[in-house]
Design a protein around this motif. Structure first.
Motif, PDB file in Angstrom:
ATOM      1  N   ALA A 301     -24.268 -27.995 -50.807  1.00  0.00           N
ATOM      2  CA  ALA A 301     -25.541 -27.297 -50.910  1.00  0.00           C
ATOM      3  C   ALA A 301     -25.557 -26.276 -52.046  1.00  0.00           C
ATOM      4  O   ALA A 301     -26.502 -25.499 -52.159  1.00  0.00           O
ATOM      5  CB  ALA A 301     -25.871 -26.602 -49.588  1.00  0.00           C
ATOM      6  N   GLY A 302     -24.522 -26.261 -52.872  1.00  0.00           N
ATOM      7  CA  GLY A 302     -24.538 -25.418 -54.060  1.00  0.00           C
ATOM      8  C   GLY A 302     -23.752 -24.134 -53.970  1.00  0.00           C
ATOM      9  O   GLY A 302     -23.758 -23.344 -54.915  1.00  0.00           O
ATOM     10  N   CYS A 303     -23.071 -23.879 -52.852  1.00  0.00           N
ATOM     11  CA  CYS A 303     -22.239 -22.677 -52.732  1.00  0.00           C
ATOM     12  C   CYS A 303     -20.878 -22.950 -53.372  1.00  0.00           C
ATOM     13  O   CYS A 303     -20.277 -23.996 -53.125  1.00  0.00           O
ATOM     14  CB  CYS A 303     -22.049 -22.288 -51.263  1.00  0.00           C
ATOM     15  N   ASP A 304     -20.403 -22.011 -54.174  1.00  0.00           N
ATOM     16  CA  ASP A 304     -19.134 -22.187 -54.868  1.00  0.00           C
ATOM     17  C   ASP A 304     -17.992 -22.373 -53.871  1.00  0.00           C
ATOM     18  O   ASP A 304     -17.955 -21.747 -52.811  1.00  0.00           O
ATOM     19  CB  ASP A 304     -18.855 -20.974 -55.761  1.00  0.00           C
ATOM     20  N   LYS A 305     -17.065 -23.255 -54.229  1.00  0.00           N
ATOM     21  CA  LYS A 305     -15.946 -23.588 -53.352  1.00  0.00           C
ATOM     22  C   LYS A 305     -15.142 -22.368 -52.932  1.00  0.00           C
ATOM     23  O   LYS A 305     -14.747 -22.232 -51.775  1.00  0.00           O
ATOM     24  CB  LYS A 305     -15.038 -24.603 -54.039  1.00  0.00           C
ATOM     25  N   SER A 306     -14.903 -21.451 -53.875  1.00  0.00           N
ATOM     26  CA  SER A 306     -14.098 -20.272 -53.552  1.00  0.00           C
ATOM     27  C   SER A 306     -14.811 -19.369 -52.553  1.00  0.00           C
ATOM     28  O   SER A 306     -14.176 -18.782 -51.668  1.00  0.00           O
ATOM     29  CB  SER A 306     -13.783 -19.488 -54.834  1.00  0.00           C
ATOM     30  N   VAL A 307     -16.129 -19.261 -52.664  1.00  0.00           N
ATOM     31  CA  VAL A 307     -16.891 -18.440 -51.728  1.00  0.00           C
ATOM     32  C   VAL A 307     -16.878 -19.080 -50.344  1.00  0.00           C
ATOM     33  O   VAL A 307     -16.657 -18.407 -49.331  1.00  0.00           O
ATOM     34  CB  VAL A 307     -18.346 -18.255 -52.222  1.00  0.00           C
ATOM     35  N   VAL A 308     -17.103 -20.386 -50.294  1.00  0.00           N
ATOM     36  CA  VAL A 308     -17.072 -21.102 -49.011  1.00  0.00           C
ATOM     37  C   VAL A 308     -15.707 -20.935 -48.351  1.00  0.00           C
ATOM     38  O   VAL A 308     -15.610 -20.662 -47.151  1.00  0.00           O
ATOM     39  CB  VAL A 308     -17.383 -22.598 -49.219  1.00  0.00           C
ATOM     40  N   GLY A 309     -14.656 -21.078 -49.143  1.00  0.00           N
ATOM     41  CA  GLY A 309     -13.305 -20.995 -48.600  1.00  0.00           C
ATOM     42  C   GLY A 309     -12.966 -19.629 -48.035  1.00  0.00           C
ATOM     43  O   GLY A 309     -12.194 -19.522 -47.082  1.00  0.00           O
ATOM     44  N   LEU A 310     -13.537 -18.576 -48.602  1.00  0.00           N
ATOM     45  CA  LEU A 310     -13.270 -17.221 -48.111  1.00  0.00           C
ATOM     46  C   LEU A 310     -14.196 -16.831 -46.968  1.00  0.00           C
ATOM     47  O   LEU A 310     -13.774 -16.230 -45.986  1.00  0.00           O
ATOM     48  CB  LEU A 310     -13.409 -16.208 -49.249  1.00  0.00           C
ATOM     49  N   ALA A 417     -22.800 -16.106 -51.423  1.00  0.00           N
ATOM     50  CA  ALA A 417     -22.712 -16.875 -52.668  1.00  0.00           C
ATOM     51  C   ALA A 417     -23.809 -16.432 -53.638  1.00  0.00           C
ATOM     52  O   ALA A 417     -23.569 -16.300 -54.844  1.00  0.00           O
ATOM     53  CB  ALA A 417     -22.852 -18.370 -52.369  1.00  0.00           C
ATOM     54  N   ARG A 418     -25.002 -16.184 -53.129  1.00  0.00           N
ATOM     55  CA  ARG A 418     -26.099 -15.725 -53.988  1.00  0.00           C
ATOM     56  C   ARG A 418     -25.794 -14.339 -54.547  1.00  0.00           C
ATOM     57  O   ARG A 418     -26.007 -14.060 -55.730  1.00  0.00           O
ATOM     58  CB  ARG A 418     -27.408 -15.701 -53.194  1.00  0.00           C
ATOM     59  N   TRP A 419     -25.310 -13.433 -53.693  1.00  0.00           N
ATOM     60  CA  TRP A 419     -24.982 -12.072 -54.148  1.00  0.00           C
ATOM     61  C   TRP A 419     -23.927 -12.099 -55.249  1.00  0.00           C
ATOM     62  O   TRP A 419     -23.942 -11.256 -56.142  1.00  0.00           O
ATOM     63  CB  TRP A 419     -24.462 -11.241 -52.977  1.00  0.00           C
ATOM     64  N   ASP A 420     -23.015 -13.058 -55.173  1.00  0.00           N
ATOM     65  CA  ASP A 420     -21.915 -13.099 -56.133  1.00  0.00           C
ATOM     66  C   ASP A 420     -22.248 -13.967 -57.345  1.00  0.00           C
ATOM     67  O   ASP A 420     -21.390 -14.191 -58.190  1.00  0.00           O
ATOM     68  CB  ASP A 420     -20.647 -13.634 -55.441  1.00  0.00           C
ATOM     69  N   GLY A 421     -23.474 -14.462 -57.431  1.00  0.00           N
ATOM     70  CA  GLY A 421     -23.843 -15.333 -58.547  1.00  0.00           C
ATOM     71  C   GLY A 421     -23.128 -16.663 -58.513  1.00  0.00           C
ATOM     72  O   GLY A 421     -22.925 -17.302 -59.547  1.00  0.00           O
TER      73      GLY A 421
END
Length: 450
Positions: A301-310, A417-421
């Motif tokens: 859905a477009g969330c960066d892998k690193s953000v999802v993982g954390l 994810a949005r907050w972190d760009g």
């Protein structure tokens, strides 16, 4: 780069638009049918329903088997792919700030609704007549789950034991350290990173295989629940159950819906995108059953892998919105049922204790009931023995706890994810509009495979 795992296109070709499939081949339809059949068997043939418990337990064990490698590979490769290690701390800081605020808000919402509806008023239960032994095991577990012990448990005995102990936070801890090490080593570690990404491709395909058994797991779990506890148990304390479900609905649609709208997406569309996972959580009463699939879908859905993982693994321990609503609502229900008048100061104390105890018992099996026991044991005004009043219906409320926790973590992932760009808004819009395949695993390589 391919969506989700961040693998090179030659390893993970872009999927073509799938042909329209019959409705019965969609996972969410299969799970929904399985839940209906399981509920029917549990109601009309209770003994048969109870005997089907191993189907649900077996499926949950299958999923738990794959959680550790999914988290490790996603987090480690995600961190290693970050250009700046400072971004790891930034994402973690934003995540914990979000978790603290909304977890506390969930506790407050439960407190307010309990005071307005007063579901336990009029029961006039004498605490002396309650069987405290029925909840003795939960009280012992709550006593053992202190905040200090919980923090120390995050550190595994060995790196290998993190993968065998069943603790999400231990796996996350090792994955973060390993990912940072890969990033610091740099180019010499590139072959290891490439190998891990290839392994991740295989692991997520395995997730897809396991998800094929989701309807069987949901069927067995719901048949057991209805068969063992019956709909009568639900009706006896229906006011509390209905209040809890209504409060959770208000929190998801009102609170999470508002913050989602403010961040440019619809929580209802997000729920539609995750419908198969939500039905799976409903059927199994376990949000862990859908954790690997949630991580995969959030990446798609477009969330960066690193953000999802954390965010997702830590959210499963620290962002328990449904559990927090349940704790304050159930605690006040017990107080009202036992005619215990709690002053505003005592209710605030209850809230503060719940904020701490909800973290201390995170990740423990039956965490909702255990954290409630931990809270009541520290607030002497409310008798711990009063938990026997809701012991019979706790299983019915666990579904709502798990669903609310699951939705809360999905919303948190998109927002952070949005907050972190680190959010591809176009990809998110595609996912929420239903333009992406709704299967929870990676797209099949062969056109005729589903």
């Amino acid at each position: 780069m391919a969506v989700g795992l961040g693998l090179p296109d030659k390893l993970h070709p872009a999927p073509t638009s799938p042909a329209k499939r019959p409705f019965y081949r969609h996972l969410y339809v299969q799970v929904l049918i399985a839940i209906a059949l399981g509920a029917g068997i549990g109601h009309f043939w209770p003994e048969v329903g109870e005997s089907l418990k191993p189907l649900g337990d077996g499926f949950i064990k299958l999923v738990k088997m794959i959680i550790a490698p999914v988290i490790f590979l996603t987090v480690a490769t995600g961190i290693a792919g970050m250009k700046e290690l400072a971004s790891v701390g930034r994402v973690a800081g934003k995540a914990f700030a979000y978790f603290l605020f909304f977890s506390t808000l969930a506790l407050i919402v439960g407190l307010i609704i309990a005071n307005v509806v007063q579901p336990g008023a009029g029961l006039n239960i004498d605490p002396a007549t309650l069987d405290a032994g029925a909840v003795a095991d939960y009280s012992k577990k709550a006593h053992d789950s202190s905040l200090t012990a919980f923090l120390l448990e995050i550190i595994p005995d060995t790196m290998i034991s993190a993968f065998t102990g069943g603790s999400i936070l231990q796996v996350l801890f090792v994955a973060i350290l390993f990912g940072i090490s890969l990033s610091l080593v740099g180019e010499p570690a590139a072959p290891i990173l490439d190998f891990m990404e290839r392994i991740a491709l295989v692991i997520f395909r395995l997730v897809g295989i396991l998800m094929k058994a989701a309807p069987i797991g949901a069927f067995g779990a719901i048949a057991f629940t209805i068969g063992k506890y019956g709909l009568a148990a639900l009706a006896n304390l229906g006011i509390l159950v209905a209040t809890f479900y209504l409060t959770s609905f208000i929190f998801v649609v009102g609170v999470l819906g508002a913050v989602a709208w403010f961040n440019g997406f619809s929580v209802l569309k997000l729920c539609r995108y995750l419908k198969a996972e939500l039905l799976l959580v409903l059927g199994t009463s376990s949000s862990e059953a859908a954790l690997p699939s949630l991580m995969d879908k959030m990446q798609k859905a477009g969330c960066d892998k690193s953000v999802v993982g954390l965010v997702v693994p830590t959210g499963y321990s620290f962002n328990l919105d449904g559990t927090n609503i349940y704790m304050t609502l159930a605690a006040l229900f017990i107080a009202q049922a036992c005619n215990v008048e709690l002053s505003l100061g005592e209710q605030i104390s209850l809230l503060l204790v719940a904020m701490i105890s909800s973290k201390g018992a995170a990740g423990v099996t039956g965490a909702g009931f255990i954290t409630l026991a931990a809270t009541l044991s520290i607030v002497p005004s409310v008798p711990v023995a009063g938990m026997t009043l809701i012991l019979g219906i706790d299983r019915f409320m666990s579904e709502c706890r798990s669903l609310t926790n699951f939705i809360g973590n999905a919303v948190a992932t998109v927002i952070i994810a949005r907050w972190d760009g680190a959010l591809d808004k176009d990809q998110l819009d595609l996912a929420l509009s239903g333009a992406l395949p709704d299967e929870p695993a990676l797209p099949p390589i062969e056109a005729d495979e589903d």
